[in-house]
Design an enzyme around this catalytic site. Structure first.
Site, PDB file in Angstrom:
ATOM      1  CE1 TYR A 128     -44.049  36.598   8.667  1.00  0.00           C
ATOM      2  CE2 TYR A 128     -42.280  35.020   8.336  1.00  0.00           C
ATOM      3  CZ  TYR A 128     -43.520  35.495   8.001  1.00  0.00           C
ATOM      4  OH  TYR A 128     -44.229  34.877   7.016  1.00  0.00           O
ATOM      5  CD  GLU A 244     -37.584  35.337   3.443  1.00  0.00           C
ATOM      6  OE1 GLU A 244     -38.015  34.473   4.225  1.00  0.00           O
ATOM      7  OE2 GLU A 244     -37.038  36.375   3.805  1.00  0.00           O
ATOM      8  CB  SER A 374     -29.568  32.246  10.851  1.00  0.00           C
ATOM      9  OG  SER A 374     -29.727  30.992  11.490  1.00  0.00           O
ATOM     10  CD  GLU A 376     -25.244  29.832  11.473  1.00  0.00           C
ATOM     11  OE1 GLU A 376     -26.103  30.713  11.274  1.00  0.00           O
ATOM     12  OE2 GLU A 376     -24.071  29.917  11.048  1.00  0.00           O
TER      13      GLU A 376
END
Lengths: 392, 378
Positions: A128, A244, A374, A376
C-alpha cells in the site's frame, strides 16, 4: 442484558484450550512463556498445525475452508490462542486478501489463491504505502500501464512487512493518472517471483525482520490478477480497512502482556518486597487493567452485534485508537517495572526470559499507533464519519 | 453475551428519556436550584405512579421485580436533563439498603410508601473522617431500656434535608448497625448545606435520639456488609448517571463545534478540535461500555466479580468521564464558563458524582486489593 458466555460456549473454550496445550510443540510453548521471539518459521509451523486441525481460518465461510463457528466462538478461539501465547499467524493472507477475494474475487481467483493461503503454501504481504504516500495513501505513484492482456508495473512500495518471506503481494497501483486520485487506483495481486521485483528488508525498532521496501521494475502482471475491477481499487482498500479495525483492538496482546507485567512485578523487589505488593506500583498496574476492562467491554459490544448478524456499532471505531494506545502503555509499564533490566537487548540468560521479551516488543509496538491508518488518520475519519463534524 | 435492553427495558428508557426532555428540561432544574427543597414532591409522586421508584424491588414490597439494570436506565435518562428528584438518594441509597437489611414490617412501613412516591428516604452513613470506609463509624448506638440511644454526626446526607426517614449507621455493641430514624425525631438536628451541583444535602446531628428495637435493620453488626453492597449500587448508579451526562455534554459540544464560527469557518472543521472531540467520544463509549458491566454486576453476590467491574466503572468516571466534562466546557469557550450556559451545570454534577461513593484513588486501591489481582502471579 447478559454479559456472560453460555455453558456451551464455555465448554467450547475448554475444548480449544485443551487442544492448544496438546498441539503446541514443546519448544514453541517454552518460547511463549519465555522470551517469546517467534520467527516467521514458528508462525508458519503453527499455521500448518491449525490447518491440519481445520481451524486456521475460523472467520472464513465454511465453503471456503472456514469452521462455521459463530462470532462468540471465533472470539473465544482467538482469546484462547492469545492467552496461550501462540505465535500470531500472518494476517495478510488469512485476514486481509483472503476475505477480500472471497467477497470480491472471481471464481478463478478463489480457486487459485484461497486453498494455498489456508495450507500455508503461499504467504502474502501488503503493498500500500509508498515513500511519498503514507497517510495520504490515495496519492500513490506506482503505475500499472495497460499492455494488452497484462499490466506493466513500475514503482516502489514501502512497509511491505514480511515481503522477504512472502510469495505474493497485494498492491494498490495507479492505472489512470488523469482522474481524481482515488478514482484511478486498481487493486492487484503480484507474484513476488516475477522478474523485476526486488525486496529489500529493513529492521524494525524492535530488530524484528518485519519491514521491507519492495521495488517494481517493468513487472508484468496478468490482467486476471485484478480484484474488484480496474480503477476500483480505492473501494477495495476501504473494504479491507474495515477488517483491519477489529484486528487492531489489541485485546489479546494487551491481556497477554498484562499477565507478563504482573509476573515480572511479582518477582522484582522494591524496598524488600515484590513490586506487585507495593501499593504505588500495584496502583499503576491496576489503572491499566481497569482501562483494559472498559476497552474489553467495547469489543464485547461489537462482538454481541456480530453475534446477531449485524455490523458492529459506531463505537467499534474507537477500538484501534484505544487498543493501540493501551498496548503501548502496558509495554511501557513493563519497561518501568523492569528498571535497569529494561536495558537488556537480545541477550540469553542475562535477565529472566520473560523480561528479555519485553524490550523488543515494546519497541515494535511503537508502530501500533502508526500502522493500519495512523491514530491521527483514525481521528480524522471518526470526526467526519461518526461525529459528522464539518469539513474545512 | 448480549448488551441489548429487552423490550420492557427499552420502553422504560424511552419513557424516562421523553419525560426528561419534555417535562423536565434543564430549565426546571435551574428554577428549583434556589428552592428550599430543590425538587418537587408532586413530580416525585408522579414518578411513583409511573412505577419508576419501584423498578429494582420485588413485587412483595410493591416493586416491579426488575434488577439494578432498570434502576441504572432510569438514572441515565433522568441525568440527561439533570432532573432534580432524589432518585439516587432515595431509591438506590435508601431503598436498596432497606430492601437488603429490613424485615417485612419495616419494608411495609418505610419502603413501600417510598416506592409509591409518598415519602423519600436518605442514607446517613458518611462521617467527617470516614472517607469511603463504611466501617469507620463514630456514631454510637447505646442499648437503652426503650431500645437504643443514638449519638453522633453524619455529613453530606443526600436528600437528608427533606427525607421522611433517614437510615443511620451507628456502632452498637455488636458492631456497625443500621437504624431507621424519622427526620423529625427528638434530638435529631438537620443543617442544610448547598452542594456544588445545585442540590441540597444535610449535616445531621444525633443527640441521644431514642429509637425502639423495631427501628433496627437486621441484627447488630450486620450494617457494614449491607452498606458495602449499597455503596456499590450507588457507585454503579453514579456511573449510569455519568453516562447520561457525558453523552449529553458530548452532543452539546459537537453541536457547538458545528455552529460556532471563528476565522471564517465552523470551529468544528479545525483538526485540533475534531481530534479532541473524537477522544471525548472514545471516553464516553468506554464509560458506557463499562457502565453496562457494572450495572449488571451490581446485583452479583460474588464480591470479587462485583467489585472489580464497579471499581473499573467508577475509575472510568473519574478519569475519562471527568476529562470529557472538562473538555466539553473548554470547547464551549467563554460561554462555557458562565452560569447562563447549561454545560457548566452538567460539569458540576460530574464533579459531585466523582466525589461520591469512592473516588479514583479509592477504587484503584480496591481493585488492586482484590485477591485475584495478585494470586495467580506470586
Amino acid at each position: 442484558m447478559n454479559l456472560t458466555f453460555t455453558e456451551e460456549e464455555e465448554a467450547f473454550r475448554e475444548e480449544v484450550r485443551t487442544w492448544i496445550q496438546a498441539a503446541m510443540p514443546e519448544e514453541m510453548r517454552e518460547k511463549a512463556d519465555g522470551e517469546g521471539h517467534f520467527t516467521p518459521e514458528d508462525s508458519a509451523e503453527w499455521h500448518r498445525i491449525l490447518y491440519e486441525k481445520g481451524w486456521v481460518a475460523p472467520h472464513w465461510p465454511k465453503e471456503f475452508g472456514g469452521t462455521g463457528w459463530d462470532a462468540a466462538r471465533r472470539f473465544i478461539f482467538s482469546e484462547e490462542m492469545e492467552m496461550a501465547g501462540a505465535p500470531q499467524l500472518s494476517s495478510f493472507g488469512l485476514s486481509m486478501v483472503g476475505p477480500l477475494i472471497i467477497n470480491h474475487g472471481t471464481d478463478a481467483q478463489k480457486k487459485r489463491f484461497l486453498p494455498k493461503i489456508l495450507s500455508a503454501e503461499e504467504f502474502w504481504c501488503q503493498g500500500y504505502s509508498e515513500p511519498s504516500s503514507g497517510s495520504d495513501l490515495a496519492s500513490l505513484r506506482t503505475t500499472a500501464e495497460d499492455a494488452g492482456d497484462h499490466f506493466i508495473v513500475n514503482g516502489q512500495k514501502t512497509w511491505t512487512s514480511y515481503a522477504q518471506f512472502a510469495d505474493w503481494i497485494f498492491c494498490l497501483v495507479r492505472t489512470d493518472p488523469s482522474v481524481k486520485k482515488q478514482a484511478g487506483i486498481t487493486f492487484m495481486l503480484i507474484d513476488l517471483k516475477s522478474p523485476g521485483v526486488e525486496v529489500k528488508p529493513m529492521l524494525t525498532l524492535g530488530h524484528t525482520p518485519a519491514f521491507c521496501d519492495t521495488f517494481f521494475d517493468n513487472v508484468k502482471v496478468p490482467k486476471e490478477n485484478v480484484v474488484g475491477g480496474i480503477n476500483n481499487g480505492w473501494t477495495m482498500a476501504k473494504a479491507l480497512l474495515g477488517h483491519e479495525r477489529t484486528l487492531l483492538a489489541m485485546i489479546g496482546p494487551s491481556r497477554h502482556t498484562l499477565v507478563k507485567l504482573k509476573r515480572i512485578a511479582a518477582t522484582r523487589l522494591v524496598n524488600g518486597r515484590p513490586m506487585l505488593e507495593d501499593p504505588v506500583w500495584r496502583a499503576k498496574i491496576a489503572r491499566l487493567e481497569m482501562r483494559f476492562r472498559a476497552h474489553l467491554m467495547v469489543s464485547y459490544r461489537a462482538l454481541a452485534e456480530q453475534q446477531k448478524g449485524r455490523m458492529p456499532g459506531p463505537e467499534s471505531s474507537i477500538l484501534k485508537l484505544v487498543g493501540t494506545k493501551l498496548i503501548q502503555e502496558i509495554t511501557e509499564l513493563c519497561m518501568e517495572v523492569m528498571g535497569e533490566n529494561s536495558l537488556t537487548w537480545y541477550n540469553h540468560d542475562v535477565v529472566p526470559a520473560v523480561e528479555e521479551s519485553i524490550g523488543p516488543y515494546f519497541c515494535y509496538e511503537r508502530a501500533a499507533t502508526i500502522y493500519g491508518g495512523s491514530n491521527e488518520i483514525q481521528r480524522n475519519v471518526i470526526a467526519k464519519m461518526i461525529l459528522q463534524l464539518p469539513s474545512s | 453475551m448480549d448488551f441489548e435492553l429487552d423490550q420492557d427495558q427499552q420502553m422504560l428508557a424511552k419513557t424516562v428519556a421523553d419525560f426528561a426532555k419534555n417535562e423536565s428540561p434543564v430549565e426546571r432544574f435551574r428554577k428549583l436550584r434556589d428552592d428550599d427543597v430543590g425538587y418537587d414532591s408532586a413530580v416525585w409522586t408522579h414518578m411513583g405512579e409511573l412505577g419508576w421508584l419501584g423498578v429494582p424491588f420485588p413485587e412483595s414490597v410493591g416493586g416491579f421485580g426488575g434488577g439494578f439494570v432498570e434502576c441504572a436506565i432510569v438514572l441515565e435518562k433522568l441525568a440527561t436533563t439533570l432532573v432534580p428528584e432524589p432518585y439516587l438518594a432515595s431509591v438506590v441509597l435508601g431503598g436498596l439498603t432497606l430492601l437488603r437489611a429490613g424485615n417485612d414490617a419495616q419494608h411495609a412501613a418505610y419502603l413501600t410508601p417510598m416506592i409509591e412516591g409518598d415519602t423519600t428516604l436518605a442514607l446517613a452513613y458518611s462521617e467527617a473522617q470516614s472517607r469511603h470506609d463504611v466501617t469507620a463509624v463514630g456514631t454510637t448506638a447505646t442499648p437503652d431500656a426503650r431500645g437504643y440511644r443514638l449519638s453522633g454526626k453524619k455529613v453530606w446526607v443526600l436528600n437528608g434535608h427533606n427525607a421522611d426517614h433517614l437510615i443511620v449507621s451507628a456502632k452498637a455493641p455488636g458492631g456497625v448497625t443500621l437504624f431507621v430514624v424519622p427526620r423529625d425525631a427528638k434530638g435529631l438536628t438537620v443543617t442544610v448545606a448547598k452542594t456544588i451541583d445545585g442540590h441540597k444535602a444535610a449535616f445531621v446531628e444525633l443527640q441521644d435520639v431514642i429509637v425502639t428495637e423495631d427501628a433496627r435493620l437486621g441484627a447488630e453488626g450486620s450494617g457494614a456488609a449491607v452498606l458495602d453492597r449499597t455503596i456499590d449500587y450507588a457507585a454503579a448508579g453514579a456511573v449510569a448517571e455519568a453516562v447520561g451526562i457525558t453523552t449529553t455534554m458530548l452532543h452539546m459540544t459537537i453541536d457547538y463545534l458545528g455552529t460556532r464560527e471563528q476565522f471564517g469557518a465552523k470551529i468544528g472543521s479545525f483538526q485540533a478540535l475534531q481530534h479532541r472531540a473524537v477522544d471525548m467520544y472514545a471516553e464516553v463509549e468506554l464509560l458506557r461500555s463499562i457502565s453496562m458491566a457494572s450495572m449488571v454486576r451490581a446485583d452479583d453476590d460474588d464480591d470479587d466479580a462485583r467489585r472489580s467491574d464497579v471499581s473499573a466503572a467508577k475509575y472510568q468516571l473519574a478519569t475519562g468521564g471527568i476529562w470529557v466534562a472538562q473538555q466539553s466546557l473548554q470547547l464551549h469557550g467563554g460561554i462555557g464558563a458562565t452560569d447562563e450556559h447549561d454545560i457548566g451545570l452538567y460539569f458540576k454534577r460530574m464533579y459531585a458524582l466523582n466525589a461520591l461513593f469512592g473516588d479514583e484513588e479509592h477504587h484503584v486501591a480496591r481493585f488492586a486489593a482484590d485477591p485475584s489481582f495478585v494470586e495467580a502471579y506470586t
